[in-house]
Design a protein around this motif. Structure first.
Motif, PDB file in Angstrom:
ATOM      1  N   GLY A 192      99.951  67.316  49.919  1.00 57.29           N
ATOM      2  CA  GLY A 192     101.021  67.964  50.665  1.00 57.29           C
ATOM      3  C   GLY A 192     101.656  69.122  49.916  1.00 57.29           C
ATOM      4  N   SER A 193     101.481  69.175  48.597  1.00 59.12           N
ATOM      5  CA  SER A 193     102.049  70.272  47.823  1.00 59.12           C
ATOM      6  C   SER A 193     101.124  71.484  47.740  1.00 59.12           C
ATOM      7  CB  SER A 193     102.400  69.794  46.415  1.00 59.12           C
ATOM      8  OG  SER A 193     101.231  69.431  45.719  1.00 59.12           O
ATOM      9  N   LEU A 194      99.912  71.376  48.269  1.00 60.41           N
ATOM     10  CA  LEU A 194      98.984  72.508  48.203  1.00 60.41           C
ATOM     11  C   LEU A 194      99.470  73.762  48.939  1.00 60.41           C
ATOM     12  CD1 LEU A 194      95.472  70.830  48.323  1.00 60.41           C
ATOM     13  CD2 LEU A 194      96.664  71.839  46.392  1.00 60.41           C
ATOM     14  N   PRO A 195     100.088  73.653  50.127  1.00 55.58           N
ATOM     15  CA  PRO A 195     100.599  74.886  50.744  1.00 55.58           C
ATOM     16  C   PRO A 195     101.659  75.587  49.893  1.00 55.58           C
ATOM     17  CG  PRO A 195     100.479  73.146  52.375  1.00 55.58           C
ATOM     18  CD  PRO A 195     100.188  72.524  51.050  1.00 55.58           C
ATOM     19  N   SER A 228     105.123  65.638  41.247  1.00 54.68           N
ATOM     20  CA  SER A 228     106.400  65.299  41.872  1.00 54.68           C
ATOM     21  C   SER A 228     106.287  65.042  43.368  1.00 54.68           C
ATOM     22  CB  SER A 228     107.423  66.405  41.618  1.00 54.68           C
ATOM     23  OG  SER A 228     107.021  67.587  42.268  1.00 54.68           O
ATOM     24  N   ALA A 229     105.169  65.375  43.969  1.00 56.29           N
ATOM     25  CA  ALA A 229     105.000  65.160  45.407  1.00 56.29           C
ATOM     26  C   ALA A 229     104.602  63.714  45.687  1.00 56.29           C
ATOM     27  CB  ALA A 229     103.936  66.106  45.947  1.00 56.29           C
ATOM     28  N   THR A 230     105.093  63.186  46.803  1.00 56.90           N
ATOM     29  CA  THR A 230     104.681  61.830  47.174  1.00 56.90           C
ATOM     30  C   THR A 230     103.225  61.813  47.608  1.00 56.90           C
ATOM     31  OG1 THR A 230     105.554  62.229  49.381  1.00 56.90           O
ATOM     32  CG2 THR A 230     106.984  61.081  47.836  1.00 56.90           C
ATOM     33  N   HIS A 231     102.779  62.866  48.253  1.00 47.80           N
ATOM     34  CA  HIS A 231     101.376  63.042  48.612  1.00 47.80           C
ATOM     35  C   HIS A 231     100.913  64.354  47.976  1.00 47.80           C
ATOM     36  CE1 HIS A 231     101.671  59.771  51.439  1.00 47.80           C
ATOM     37  NE2 HIS A 231     102.730  60.354  51.989  1.00 47.80           N
TER      38      HIS A 231
END
Length: 170
Positions: free
Chosen positions: A37-40, A31-34
């Motif tokens: 960026g969802s790793l945190p 669901s993340a655009t990058h």
């Protein structure tokens, strides 16, 4: 048998935690655009949530083995722990914002109406979502855990032995 039951409960808890982590990691990454960026969010939110799910899964398996588990209990448990987890995450996120100079909650204190507006706009919807998701996870994992416990051959043999020693009710 007690050692086996405790070992089985821990295994069921680990399975619950691994499934929760894998499924929600995939949801977050897709669901993340990058995706990077969802790793945190995965590290700081999903790892503790998975640990909580694993712990409650082990407790659920122990209750199933003892014969005291019920769907209602699992849903209420998931509802309350989901709300508690969301509240802790909300408090942690807003505490860092309140302590930072110039944050969103800078200068607010509980006697101001703006403070309660911020709570109503941010905390209440998050608690509702967390509670409902917790209840859904509680119900789903209850059925999964019951199936995992029943699928264990040692537990099935012990149940068959205990049933064989009793007479049938009249």
């Amino acid at each position: 048998m007690i050692e086996h039951a405790d070992s089985l409960a821990r295994k069921v808890g680990r399975i619950d935690a691994a499934l929760f982590f894998a499924i929600w990691s995939c949801v977050g990454l897709l669901s993340a655009t990058h995706p990077w960026g969802s790793l945190p969010a995965i590290v700081f939110l999903l790892v503790p949530a998975s640990a909580l799910v694993g712990w409650r899964g082990a407790v659920s398996a122990r209750l199933i083995l003892a014969g005291t588990a019920s769907l209602r209990r699992a849903v209420i448990d998931g509802f309350s722990w989901g709300a508690a987890f969301v509240f802790v995450v909300w408090l942690w996120g807003n505490a860092s914002s309140a302590f930072a100079a110039g944050g969103v909650l800078d200068g607010l204190y509980p006697l101001q109406s703006e403070f309660w507006f911020a709570v109503a706009v941010t905390l209440v919807p998050a608690l509702c979502i967390g509670s409902v998701l917790g209840a859904l996870h509680g119900a789903t994992l209850f059925y999964l855990n019951r199936w995992l416990v029943r699928a264990n051959p040692a537990v099935n043999r012990a149940c068959a032995k205990s049933r064989a020693g009793r007479s049938l009710p009249r």
